[in-house]
Design an enzyme around this catalytic site. Structure first.
Site, PDB file in Angstrom:
ATOM      1  N   THR A 126      44.917  60.089  17.564  1.00 37.39           N
ATOM      2  CA  THR A 126      46.034  60.434  16.672  1.00 37.39           C
ATOM      3  C   THR A 126      46.688  61.758  17.058  1.00 37.39           C
ATOM      4  O   THR A 126      46.038  62.643  17.632  1.00 37.39           O
ATOM      5  CB  THR A 126      45.495  60.541  15.228  1.00 37.39           C
ATOM      6  OG1 THR A 126      46.475  61.175  14.406  1.00 37.39           O
ATOM      7  CG2 THR A 126      44.231  61.382  15.148  1.00 37.39           C
ATOM      8  N   ASP A 127      47.951  61.895  16.671  1.00 34.08           N
ATOM      9  CA  ASP A 127      48.654  63.177  16.884  1.00 34.08           C
ATOM     10  C   ASP A 127      48.050  64.313  16.055  1.00 34.08           C
ATOM     11  O   ASP A 127      48.278  65.487  16.335  1.00 34.08           O
ATOM     12  CB  ASP A 127      50.154  63.029  16.561  1.00 34.08           C
ATOM     13  CG  ASP A 127      50.468  62.572  15.142  1.00 34.08           C
ATOM     14  OD1 ASP A 127      49.522  62.354  14.342  1.00 34.08           O
ATOM     15  OD2 ASP A 127      51.668  62.432  14.820  1.00 34.08           O
ATOM     16  N   GLU A 128      47.259  63.954  15.034  1.00 31.03           N
ATOM     17  CA  GLU A 128      46.751  64.995  14.127  1.00 31.03           C
ATOM     18  C   GLU A 128      45.779  65.952  14.824  1.00 31.03           C
ATOM     19  O   GLU A 128      45.527  67.052  14.336  1.00 31.03           O
ATOM     20  CB  GLU A 128      46.087  64.364  12.901  1.00 31.03           C
ATOM     21  CG  GLU A 128      47.035  63.408  12.216  1.00 31.03           C
ATOM     22  CD  GLU A 128      46.779  63.203  10.740  1.00 31.03           C
ATOM     23  OE1 GLU A 128      46.028  63.973  10.135  1.00 31.03           O
ATOM     24  OE2 GLU A 128      47.351  62.241  10.196  1.00 31.03           O
ATOM     25  N   TYR A 152      39.431  64.919   8.758  1.00 31.98           N
ATOM     26  CA  TYR A 152      39.808  63.719   9.520  1.00 31.98           C
ATOM     27  C   TYR A 152      40.222  64.097  10.939  1.00 31.98           C
ATOM     28  O   TYR A 152      39.714  63.554  11.928  1.00 31.98           O
ATOM     29  CB  TYR A 152      40.955  62.968   8.821  1.00 31.98           C
ATOM     30  CG  TYR A 152      41.653  61.983   9.724  1.00 31.98           C
ATOM     31  CD1 TYR A 152      40.962  60.896  10.243  1.00 31.98           C
ATOM     32  CD2 TYR A 152      42.995  62.146  10.088  1.00 31.98           C
ATOM     33  CE1 TYR A 152      41.591  59.998  11.110  1.00 31.98           C
ATOM     34  CE2 TYR A 152      43.621  61.258  10.949  1.00 31.98           C
ATOM     35  CZ  TYR A 152      42.915  60.187  11.448  1.00 31.98           C
ATOM     36  OH  TYR A 152      43.524  59.304  12.306  1.00 31.98           O
ATOM     37  N   LYS A 156      38.447  63.220  14.653  1.00 33.08           N
ATOM     38  CA  LYS A 156      39.111  62.512  15.756  1.00 33.08           C
ATOM     39  C   LYS A 156      39.128  63.393  17.020  1.00 33.08           C
ATOM     40  O   LYS A 156      38.923  62.892  18.128  1.00 33.08           O
ATOM     41  CB  LYS A 156      40.536  62.118  15.365  1.00 33.08           C
ATOM     42  CG  LYS A 156      40.624  61.055  14.284  1.00 33.08           C
ATOM     43  CD  LYS A 156      40.026  59.716  14.657  1.00 33.08           C
ATOM     44  CE  LYS A 156      40.878  58.926  15.620  1.00 33.08           C
ATOM     45  NZ  LYS A 156      40.321  57.557  15.854  1.00 33.08           N
TER      46      LYS A 156
HETATM   47  P1  TYD Z   1      49.803  60.056   4.949  1.00 27.64           P
HETATM   48  O1  TYD Z   1      50.427  58.695   4.866  1.00 27.64           O
HETATM   49  O2  TYD Z   1      48.554  60.294   4.166  1.00 27.64           O
HETATM   50  O3  TYD Z   1      49.576  60.323   6.507  1.00 27.64           O
HETATM   51  P2  TYD Z   1      49.127  61.701   7.251  1.00 27.64           P
HETATM   52  O4  TYD Z   1      48.660  62.676   6.271  1.00 27.64           O
HETATM   53  O5  TYD Z   1      48.045  61.200   8.113  1.00 27.64           O
HETATM   54  O6  TYD Z   1      50.344  62.140   7.998  1.00 27.64           O
HETATM   55  O7  TYD Z   1      50.860  61.120   4.521  1.00 27.64           O
HETATM   56  C1  TYD Z   1      52.100  61.260   5.182  1.00 27.64           C
HETATM   57  C2  TYD Z   1      52.776  62.475   4.608  1.00 27.64           C
HETATM   58  O8  TYD Z   1      53.126  62.197   3.250  1.00 27.64           O
HETATM   59  C3  TYD Z   1      51.902  63.698   4.547  1.00 27.64           C
HETATM   60  O9  TYD Z   1      52.710  64.856   4.806  1.00 27.64           O
HETATM   61  C4  TYD Z   1      51.374  63.732   3.130  1.00 27.64           C
HETATM   62  C5  TYD Z   1      52.518  63.136   2.346  1.00 27.64           C
HETATM   63  N1  TYD Z   1      52.143  62.363   1.140  1.00 27.64           N
HETATM   64  C6  TYD Z   1      52.777  62.629  -0.075  1.00 27.64           C
HETATM   65  O10 TYD Z   1      53.651  63.531  -0.182  1.00 27.64           O
HETATM   66  N2  TYD Z   1      52.422  61.885  -1.171  1.00 27.64           N
HETATM   67  C7  TYD Z   1      51.474  60.910  -1.094  1.00 27.64           C
HETATM   68  O11 TYD Z   1      51.164  60.265  -2.131  1.00 27.64           O
HETATM   69  C8  TYD Z   1      50.842  60.647   0.159  1.00 27.64           C
HETATM   70  C9  TYD Z   1      49.782  59.583   0.285  1.00 27.64           C
HETATM   71  C10 TYD Z   1      51.211  61.402   1.256  1.00 27.64           C
END
Ligand code: TYD
Length: 351
Positions: A126-128, A152, A156
């Site tokens: 992942t890019d994370e 997380y 990874k």
């Molecule tokens: P997410 O889908 O959990 O992916 P990641 O954290 O792996 O990028 O979240 C995407 C983005 O959206 C992240 O900046 C967190 C934000 N987010 C919200 O603002 N509200 C939410 O309910 C969720 C699940 C994520």
């Protein structure tokens, strides 16, 4: 080609198996999946129905040491590892399970691949792992340093390092892909896009973490699968390949776009407390896979988003079912105002 896919009942893994079976009529796929909460319960049957004579399934944890003899006797050409705990919020609430699956599981799979004749292993990352970018930073290259911020992302990054070290130490043909945020059908509705679409369809509030100006780089899941396939077929062992459709967008803009597609009011937008150590921006440079392996994305964000929204409208039964039972209990226990309620007033969005 006969491949072993791990985590093939999850969101990206199941799309990959479907893509692979349909693209290569002679290919055989075995799927090892533990069927945790994120697996679609009907997925084993659905995948089997695509090509019953070319597909098999085994319910197992990738950490299981007994996988070694099973894989050895299967005479596979390659392993593609999707099995992982993937939700950042869950990793904050329960980091142990992320280390067990994402680190110990990969460590076991590396040994499995060696014992099965040192077969090719594509590890999906992942890019994370690169951590957060500043607004002025260029998108990350494969050579950027690792700087994970969530349990997380750290799990990874650890697995990536173990995989690279195994490649060097044991001359193991290990390849790593690092992709941006995926979206598409069958994504578990705890991630932003499916949660947003499902909540909007039910006229429920859309929780926006912090100020909503975090940037994510979006890719349609099938484009990601095609990228993994390019790495599986043509990638060079020991190499890392970023996969991105250069789809950077702020969360709040994505949320507004989806509400507009659905014809739902902006009043559903509800600001809530921020995720701890919330990464501000992700973005990847994918020139390497494009120039070396000839991959490029086929879906624009607009196209992919519209067809994804349509899928969630047509498949309400699916997401209502997975939002029930186990997930619902978890959601109620941990999710409502999970990161504090101090910012949870509904605010005017003027950005
Ligand atoms: P997410 O889908 O959990 O992916 P990641 O954290 O792996 O990028 O979240 C995407 C983005 O959206 C992240 O900046 C967190 C934000 N987010 C919200 O603002 N509200 C939410 O309910 C969720 C699940 C994520």
């Amino acid at each position: 080609m006969k491949i072993l896919v791990t985590g093939g009942c999850g969101f990206i893994g199941s799309h990959f198996i479907e893509y692979f079976l349909k693209t290569y009529p002679g290919a055989q796929v075995a799927n090892v999946d533990l069927l945790t909460y994120a697996a679609h319960p009907d997925m084993p049957n659905y995948l089997e129905s695509l090509a019953p004579e070319r597909y098999s399934f085994l319910k197992r944890d990738i950490s299981d040491p007994e996988l070694k003899s099973w894989v050895k006797s299967g005479k596979f050409d390659a392993i593609v590892n999707f099995a992982a705990e993937t939700h950042v919020d869950r990793s904050i609430l329960d980091p142990d399970s992320f280390v067990r699956t994402n680190v110990m599981g990969v460590q076991n799979l590396l040994a499995v691949a060696r014992e099965a004749g040192n077969i090719r292993l594509v590890h999906v990352s992942t890019d994370e792992v690169y951590g957060s970018l500043k607004p002025e930073d260029p998108p990350c290259l494969e050579t950027n340093s690792l700087d994970p911020n969530s349990p997380y992302a750290a799990s990874k990054a650890s697995a990536d390092l173990l995989a690279l070290a195994s490649g060097r130490t044991y001359q193991q043909p290990v390849l790593i892909t690092r992709c941006t945020n995926n979206y598409g059908p069958y994504q578990f509705p705890e991630k932003l896009l499916p949660l947003l679409i499902a909540n909007a369809l039910e006229n429920k509030p859309i929780p926006v973490y912090g100020d909503g100006k975090q940037v994510r780089d979006w890719i349609y899941v099938v484009d990601h699968c095609r990228g993994i396939d390019a790495v599986l077929q043509k990638g060079h062992p020991g190499e890392i390949y970023n996969i991105s459709a250069s789809g950077e967008a702020r969360n709040i803009d994505v949320i507004k776009k989806v509400l507009d597609i659905l014809g739902k009011p902006r009043s559903l937008i509800t600001y809530v407390g921020d995720r701890p150590a919330h990464d501000r921006r992700y973005g990847l440079n994918s020139n390497k896979i494009q120039s070396e392996l000839g991959w490029k994305p086929q879906f624009s964000f607009e196209e992919g988003l519209r067809s994804t929204v349509e899928w969630y409208i047509k498949n309400q039964e699916w997401w209502k079912k997975v939002r029930g039972s186990d997930y619902q209990k978890y959601y109620q226990a941990n999710y409502e105002n999970k990161f504090g309620s101090k910012n949870s007033k509904n605010r005017e969005v003027n950005s």
